[in-house]
Design a protein around this motif. Structure first.
Motif, mmCIF file in Angstrom:
data_model
loop_
_atom_site.group_PDB
_atom_site.id
_atom_site.type_symbol
_atom_site.label_atom_id
_atom_site.label_comp_id
_atom_site.label_asym_id
_atom_site.label_seq_id
_atom_site.Cartn_x
_atom_site.Cartn_y
_atom_site.Cartn_z
ATOM 1 N N THR A 193 0.767 -1.180 -0.078
ATOM 2 C CA THR A 193 0.113 0.022 -0.034
ATOM 3 C C THR A 193 0.880 1.274 0.178
ATOM 4 O O THR A 193 0.477 2.375 -0.211
ATOM 5 C CB THR A 193 -0.735 0.040 1.167
ATOM 6 N N LEU A 194 1.962 0.980 0.357
ATOM 7 C CA LEU A 194 3.005 2.288 0.377
ATOM 8 C C LEU A 194 3.772 2.509 -0.971
ATOM 9 O O LEU A 194 4.773 3.105 -1.179
ATOM 10 C CB LEU A 194 4.039 2.156 1.514
ATOM 11 N N GLY A 195 3.649 1.528 -2.099
ATOM 12 C CA GLY A 195 4.445 1.350 -3.200
ATOM 13 C C GLY A 195 3.937 2.530 -4.032
ATOM 14 O O GLY A 195 3.039 3.051 -3.775
ATOM 15 N N ASN A 196 4.701 2.672 -5.222
ATOM 16 C CA ASN A 196 4.544 3.649 -6.325
ATOM 17 C C ASN A 196 3.475 3.389 -7.173
ATOM 18 O O ASN A 196 3.736 3.216 -8.288
ATOM 19 C CB ASN A 196 6.074 4.069 -6.654
ATOM 20 N N GLY A 197 2.098 2.996 -6.829
ATOM 21 C CA GLY A 197 1.265 2.850 -7.769
ATOM 22 C C GLY A 197 1.136 1.308 -8.188
ATOM 23 O O GLY A 197 0.180 1.459 -9.117
ATOM 24 N N LYS A 198 1.953 0.533 -7.761
ATOM 25 C CA LYS A 198 2.060 -0.602 -8.257
ATOM 26 C C LYS A 198 1.159 -1.680 -7.241
ATOM 27 O O LYS A 198 0.987 -2.898 -7.640
ATOM 28 C CB LYS A 198 3.378 -1.429 -8.220
ATOM 29 N N THR A 201 -5.323 -3.668 -7.106
ATOM 30 C CA THR A 201 -6.544 -3.150 -6.457
ATOM 31 C C THR A 201 -7.083 -3.900 -5.348
ATOM 32 O O THR A 201 -7.706 -3.593 -4.206
ATOM 33 C CB THR A 201 -7.916 -2.925 -7.367
ATOM 34 N N GLY A 202 -6.889 -5.298 -5.402
ATOM 35 C CA GLY A 202 -7.455 -6.403 -4.637
ATOM 36 C C GLY A 202 -6.591 -6.214 -3.230
ATOM 37 O O GLY A 202 -7.428 -6.411 -1.869
ATOM 38 N N ASN A 203 -5.359 -5.736 -3.383
ATOM 39 C CA ASN A 203 -4.887 -5.654 -1.945
ATOM 40 C C ASN A 203 -5.181 -4.417 -1.159
ATOM 41 O O ASN A 203 -5.280 -4.546 -0.097
ATOM 42 C CB ASN A 203 -3.053 -5.396 -2.290
ATOM 43 N N SER A 204 -5.485 -3.470 -1.932
ATOM 44 C CA SER A 204 -5.903 -2.175 -1.311
ATOM 45 C C SER A 204 -7.305 -2.327 -0.518
ATOM 46 O O SER A 204 -7.708 -1.989 0.544
ATOM 47 C CB SER A 204 -6.177 -0.917 -2.126
ATOM 48 N N SER A 205 -8.265 -3.270 -1.255
ATOM 49 C CA SER A 205 -9.495 -3.561 -0.887
ATOM 50 C C SER A 205 -9.228 -4.414 0.447
ATOM 51 O O SER A 205 -10.272 -4.152 1.249
ATOM 52 C CB SER A 205 -10.115 -4.028 -2.139
ATOM 53 N N PHE A 206 -8.516 -5.501 0.481
ATOM 54 C CA PHE A 206 -8.190 -6.306 1.528
ATOM 55 C C PHE A 206 -8.026 -5.459 2.891
ATOM 56 O O PHE A 206 -8.574 -5.515 3.873
ATOM 57 C CB PHE A 206 -6.942 -7.104 1.283
ATOM 58 N N ALA A 207 -7.033 -4.302 2.525
ATOM 59 C CA ALA A 207 -6.545 -3.824 3.659
ATOM 60 C C ALA A 207 -7.790 -2.847 4.001
ATOM 61 O O ALA A 207 -7.979 -2.655 5.612
ATOM 62 C CB ALA A 207 -5.259 -2.674 3.606
ATOM 63 N N GLU A 208 -8.729 -2.346 3.396
ATOM 64 C CA GLU A 208 -9.733 -1.656 3.801
ATOM 65 C C GLU A 208 -10.750 -2.557 4.288
ATOM 66 O O GLU A 208 -11.465 -2.329 5.557
ATOM 67 C CB GLU A 208 -10.539 -0.857 2.678
ATOM 68 N N ASN A 209 -11.294 -3.758 3.956
ATOM 69 C CA ASN A 209 -12.127 -4.776 4.505
ATOM 70 C C ASN A 209 -11.572 -5.170 5.864
ATOM 71 O O ASN A 209 -12.534 -5.312 6.757
ATOM 72 C CB ASN A 209 -12.264 -5.781 3.431
ATOM 73 N N PHE A 210 -10.395 -5.399 5.831
ATOM 74 C CA PHE A 210 -9.938 -5.963 7.127
ATOM 75 C C PHE A 210 -9.998 -5.034 8.306
ATOM 76 O O PHE A 210 -10.377 -5.159 9.458
ATOM 77 C CB PHE A 210 -8.340 -6.259 6.973
ATOM 78 N N SER A 211 -9.978 -3.591 7.945
ATOM 79 C CA SER A 211 -10.083 -2.554 9.052
ATOM 80 C C SER A 211 -11.333 -2.479 9.280
ATOM 81 O O SER A 211 -11.690 -1.973 10.392
ATOM 82 C CB SER A 211 -9.503 -1.397 8.219
#
Length: 493
Positions: A193-198, A201-211
């Motif tokens: 999630t700190l990467g340079n746009g790489k 989408t599924g990774n970002s969604s996972f972090a949000e869902n987990f929170s």
């Protein structure tokens, strides 16, 4: 027939009552010194506590209860639900250690189960023992002390800190960094999630869902037996999506390892937590459950410790200055595991943050048999008390770690120097205690210490951009309601 059944129930109830009385008398138990007065069967207390959580005042609210009613008291909490609240270290030691087998955490299963399954943090008995035996070998020192595991993600975080003195919320960056590092360590693939746009989408969604899922789990826990009436479609969806994401990684890993085994190419691979677990079990649900449980601890404890540390130090120039003096002795060199352990003031700062702001401010156990807690009864509140089978005991770590009798008259103040001589024993439990002591605590402390040192090495000034005093936001773990909004001035070349 109906009359006979009612008669049998009454007789059984009377028998249990007298059995309890005999047990209590035999063990020298007394009534709890204080029972809080209540209205509407104690639903008034439940409503007030839920309201305090909604207003992010639950820790202080619980401390006021203890200040008024003592270290141990009875709390009516709904029809047929009277819990014991305690912040006495002797009682907490009994619950977590000396009478460990008399208590269980079954109360967590329904609130947390949709997200965490039957993993180590929601299981009891043989299931818990199996989880512990499965997971513990993976937290060996050589993995925790591998600094390269931390440096990659800390370096990425530092790139996101403005160099022009503008405000940055470090809490957001720490949460992203710790989920990135935890998922790489656990799954073998980072959410980045700190990467340079790489980042996918599924990774970002996972972090949000987990929170989302873990934040909503606390309300479910507080509802106790009434959780069966709780309906929250957002919680259900977030939990399901979180589990799908991890389950997919587990499936891919097992398939990949099966192919590698056929080719005889398993040896020599870099360390991945999931790969080590897969050597012991190929049960997809068990692997998914355990990974989500460890991720919960690995991500949030570290991010919270870091966020609150920088929020606090930004308001205390004296602490920042003393810490910089210690860090500068490294002369810019990346700290080793041994360096971190030898940095006394750094350890004092982290200890003091964890004392004032424990990452898990309160906890719950349920008696699985009639048992006894050593103190809280009688007119002076110092005699043993009877705990009935099925009774809930709630203990406030936040309140306990601020008791003046253990930490001094200034126990509510941030004072790292108190740790020069402080030896609080069971009055200080930032990572729990007894057989259920957190198996990942050294990983969390090492990552937090390393991150603090690396930021201090890059910046010479730290300024607060939050006028308010600290206010805790309690979910499954503690975080800062105001984030960690600061400005950092880089060291001039």
């Amino acid at each position: 027939m109906a009359n006979n059944l009612r008669g049998k129930k009454k007789k059984k109830g009377a028998d249990l009552y007298f059995q309890d009385r005999i047990f209590a008398r035999k063990n020298g138990c007394f009534e709890t010194k204080t029972t809080m007065p209540s209205y509407f069967f104690g639903f008034d207390h439940l409503w007030k506590l839920l309201k305090a959580y909604g207003e992010n005042e639950s820790m202080e609210f619980a401390q006021r209860w203890h200040n008024e009613f003592g270290n141990t008291f009875n709390l009516p909490f709904g029809v047929g639900r009277t819990v014991v609240r305690t912040c006495d270290p002797k009682n907490v030691q009994a619950i977590l250690a000396t009478k460990f087998n008399d208590f269980e955490i079954a109360v967590r299963q329904k609130p947390f189960g949709p997200l965490l399954g039957n993993g180590i943090f929601v299981s009891d008995g043989k299931a818990w023992e199996h989880s512990r035996a499965l997971l513990r070998p993976n937290f060996v020192r050589n993995q925790i002390s591998d600094i390269a595991v931390y440096e990659k993600h800390v370096s990425q975080l530092i790139k996101h800190i403005p160099l022009d003195g503008s405000t940055v919320d470090l809490q957001d960056l720490f949460l992203r960094m710790t989920i990135d590092s935890a998922t790489e360590f656990l799954f073998g693939q980072s959410t980045d999630t700190l990467g340079n746009g790489k980042s996918k989408t599924g990774n970002s969604s996972f972090a949000e869902n987990f929170s989302i899922s873990q934040a909503k789990s606390l309300t479910r826990l507080l509802l106790g037996p009434f959780v069966v009436f709780h309906r929250d479609s957002e919680f259900v969806k977030a939990s399901e999506e979180s589990r799908k994401y991890v389950r997919r990684i587990v499936e891919e890993t097992l398939e990949q390892r099966a192919l590698q085994a056929e080719k005889g190419s398993l040896e020599g691979e870099s360390y991945v937590f999931l790969h080590e677990l897969a050597k012991r079990t190929q049960d997809e649900k068990m692997l998914t459950d355990q990974l989500l449980n460890i991720l919960l601890a690995g991500r949030d404890t570290t991010a919270a410790l870091l966020s609150i540390t920088f929020f606090t130090m930004a308001k205390r120039e004296d602490v920042w200055s003393k810490l910089r003096t210690e860090v500068l002795k490294l002369e810019g060199r990346q700290p080793s595991f041994e360096d971190l352990k030898s940095m006394t003031y750094l350890q004092w700062v982290m200890n003091e943050i964890l004392r004032l702001y424990p990452i898990v401010p309160f906890n719950i156990r349920v008696a699985n048999k009639n048992t006894v807690l050593p103190t809280g009864g009688g007119p002076c509140g110092t005699l043993p008390i009877f705990i009935r089978k099925g009774q809930e005991v709630q203990y406030s770590v936040y309140t306990m770690q601020r008791l003046p009798e253990f930490f001094g008259a200034d126990s509510n103040e941030f004072k790292p120097e108190r740790w020069e001589k402080l030896r609080p024993g069971w009055a200080y439990l930032p990572f729990n205690g007894g057989p259920r002591v957190c198996i990942g605590q050294q990983f969390a402390l090492t990552e937090a210490g390393y991150t603090i040192v690396r930021i201090v090495q890059q910046f010479e000034r730290l300024e607060s951009r939050t006028p308010e005093a600290f206010k805790g936001n309690v979910g499954l773990t503690l975080s800062s309601e105001y984030g960690a909004k600061v400005a950092l001035t880089p060291i001039q070349a």
